[in-house]
Design a protein around this motif. Structure first.
Motif, PDB file in Angstrom:
ATOM      1  N   TYR A  43       0.834  -1.205   0.000  1.00 16.48           N
ATOM      2  CA  TYR A  43       0.000   0.000   0.000  1.00 16.48           C
ATOM      3  C   TYR A  43       0.870   1.257   0.000  1.00 16.48           C
ATOM      4  CZ  TYR A  43      -4.082   2.877   0.628  1.00 16.48           C
ATOM      5  OH  TYR A  43      -5.071   3.809   0.425  1.00 16.48           O
ATOM      6  N   ASP A  45       2.905  11.780   4.865  1.00 15.03           N
ATOM      7  CA  ASP A  45       2.509  10.753   3.891  1.00 15.03           C
ATOM      8  C   ASP A  45       3.780  10.109   3.347  1.00 15.03           C
ATOM      9  OD1 ASP A  45      -0.310  10.252   2.155  1.00 15.03           O
ATOM     10  OD2 ASP A  45       1.529   9.612   1.141  1.00 15.03           O
ATOM     11  N   VAL A  97      -8.402  16.285   3.032  1.00 12.29           N
ATOM     12  CA  VAL A  97      -8.935  16.520   4.375  1.00 12.29           C
ATOM     13  C   VAL A  97      -8.185  17.675   5.046  1.00 12.29           C
ATOM     14  CG1 VAL A  97      -9.238  15.461   6.659  1.00 12.29           C
ATOM     15  CG2 VAL A  97      -9.663  14.117   4.568  1.00 12.29           C
ATOM     16  N   ALA A 100      -1.241  10.224   6.625  1.00 10.77           N
ATOM     17  CA  ALA A 100      -1.531   9.738   5.271  1.00 10.77           C
ATOM     18  C   ALA A 100      -2.349  10.810   4.544  1.00 10.77           C
ATOM     19  CB  ALA A 100      -2.245   8.387   5.286  1.00 10.77           C
ATOM     20  N   TYR A 157      -6.231  10.151  -8.534  1.00 13.21           N
ATOM     21  CA  TYR A 157      -6.909  10.269  -7.236  1.00 13.21           C
ATOM     22  C   TYR A 157      -7.750  11.539  -7.189  1.00 13.21           C
ATOM     23  CZ  TYR A 157      -7.751   9.943  -2.253  1.00 13.21           C
ATOM     24  OH  TYR A 157      -8.375   9.848  -1.028  1.00 13.21           O
TER      25      TYR A 157
HETATM   26  C1  LIG Z   1      -6.313   6.780  -0.476  1.00 15.70           C
HETATM   27  S1  LIG Z   1      -5.038   7.887  -0.069  1.00 15.70           S
HETATM   28  C2  LIG Z   1      -5.844   8.902   1.140  1.00 15.70           C
HETATM   29  C3  LIG Z   1      -5.301  10.284   1.187  1.00 15.70           C
HETATM   30  C4  LIG Z   1      -6.038  11.241   2.120  1.00 15.70           C
HETATM   31  N1  LIG Z   1      -5.957  10.806   3.509  1.00 15.70           N
HETATM   32  C5  LIG Z   1      -7.476  11.355   1.706  1.00 15.70           C
HETATM   33  O1  LIG Z   1      -8.350  10.840   2.424  1.00 15.70           O
HETATM   34  O2  LIG Z   1      -7.760  11.927   0.656  1.00 15.70           O
HETATM   35  C6  LIG Z   1      -3.984   6.898   0.953  1.00 15.70           C
HETATM   36  C7  LIG Z   1      -2.687   7.576   1.295  1.00 15.70           C
HETATM   37  O3  LIG Z   1      -1.975   6.780   2.234  1.00 15.70           O
HETATM   38  C8  LIG Z   1      -0.614   6.937   1.957  1.00 15.70           C
HETATM   39  N2  LIG Z   1       0.120   5.856   2.608  1.00 15.70           N
HETATM   40  C9  LIG Z   1       0.154   4.551   2.288  1.00 15.70           C
HETATM   41  N3  LIG Z   1       0.951   3.883   3.137  1.00 15.70           N
HETATM   42  C10 LIG Z   1       1.438   4.807   4.012  1.00 15.70           C
HETATM   43  C11 LIG Z   1       2.317   4.751   5.130  1.00 15.70           C
HETATM   44  N4  LIG Z   1       2.858   3.583   5.540  1.00 15.70           N
HETATM   45  N5  LIG Z   1       2.596   5.897   5.788  1.00 15.70           N
HETATM   46  C12 LIG Z   1       2.062   7.072   5.387  1.00 15.70           C
HETATM   47  N6  LIG Z   1       1.235   7.187   4.344  1.00 15.70           N
HETATM   48  C13 LIG Z   1       0.915   6.071   3.666  1.00 15.70           C
HETATM   49  C14 LIG Z   1      -0.550   6.919   0.446  1.00 15.70           C
HETATM   50  O4  LIG Z   1       0.666   7.442  -0.050  1.00 15.70           O
HETATM   51  C15 LIG Z   1      -1.765   7.777   0.113  1.00 15.70           C
HETATM   52  O5  LIG Z   1      -1.429   9.125  -0.021  1.00 15.70           O
END
Ligand SMILES: C[S@@+](CC[C@H](N)C(=O)[O-])C[C@H]1O[C@@H](n2cnc3c(N)ncnc32)[C@H](O)[C@@H]1O
Length: 251
Positions: free
Chosen positions: A5, A82, A67, A61, A18
């Protein structure tokens, strides 16, 4: 090979998809966000009114800042973290005051070196690998100020919702192949157990989207949106909503 992920949003095409497709003007996710955003804003405003002293928020993230950009004007200071540089590059344009960091909080403790009054975590828990969920939540718990800090976290694929039959059907059709992260589901019970085991007490729960998202791709989409709008919020039927929002305090 299954994509981690952490790598899912590294490429520029995934980033632009996205914002442009997942959160395109008429998308299902945008409809749900239209319902969720005012609720989230009110929770933060209520917190702000009751809380003495400045309020610092972490959006974990944070992605492209969806948000974070909504909440930034409501608090005194905002941080975003992130793992994707390209997602954060977009967030920088939307969140001018936020301190944005790129990295892995499990491997780089310096990313979470402050204490926060509010932590938001959206569209992360459902799709991250199950073995990482508790580890990340416990890290967030460590930096949430006690006793009045709040974690605002969602699970955007409830396994006990009317989305489930379509997901089960798509899973069956994809059987034997790579598991598509978009087909992940989590039950309200599993989400609540995970939060409790990670040191959080759920103090409020909201639900968004009761009807199957497929209805939004039919001529019934306006009626579906109106009904979902009427049913959204803090109700006894929340455990049946597709998108579950939990407001938690540290235990
Ligand atoms: C679906 S997006 C959601 C972004 C935002 N929170 C939103 O709701 O619009 C998921 C995010 O999680 C981040 N992500 C995935 N694994 C992660 C990790 N281990 N630590 C930090 N971010 C992570 C991805 O890079 C991505 O930007």
């Amino acid at each position: 090979m299954t994509t981690r992920y952490a790598d899912r949003f590294q490429q520029k095409t995934d980033v632009s998809n996205y914002d442009a497709a997942e959160y395109g003007a008429e998308s299902y996710s945008s409809r749900i966000w239209q319902l969720q955003r005012p609720v989230l804003e009110q929770i933060v405003k209520d917190f702000r009114a009751a809380h003495s002293g400045p309020a610092r928020l972490l959006d974990f993230a944070c992605g492209t800042g969806r948000v974070l950009s909504a909440l930034e004007p409501l608090v005194d200071a905002t941080d975003g973290v992130d793992i994707s540089e390209n997602m954060v590059a977009v967030a920088r344009g939307k969140c001018p005051k936020a301190r944005l960091r790129v990295g892995d909080v499990l491997a780089q403790p310096e990313l979470l070196a402050r204490e926060y009054d509010l932590i938001s975590c959206f569209r992360f828990l459902l799709n991250v690998e199950p073995e990482l969920r508790g580890r990340v939540l416990r890290k967030l718990r460590e930096v949430l100020r006690t006793p009045d800090g709040l974690l605002l976290v969602n699970v955007h694929g409830n396994a006990r919702s009317l989305r489930h039959p379509a997901i089960a059907w798509r899973r069956w059709r994809q059987r034997g192949g790579q598991t598509d992260v978009m087909l992940n589901e989590m039950s309200p019970g599993a989400a609540k157990r995970l939060l409790a085991e990670s040191g959080f007490e759920i103090v409020r729960q909201f639900g968004f989207g009761m009807l199957p998202p497929t209805l939004y791709r039919t001529p019934l989409r306006r009626a579906a949106a109106a009904l979902d709008g009427a049913l959204a919020g803090e109700h006894f039927w929340n455990d049946g909503a597709i998108d579950l929002l939990f407001v938690c305090r540290p235990r």
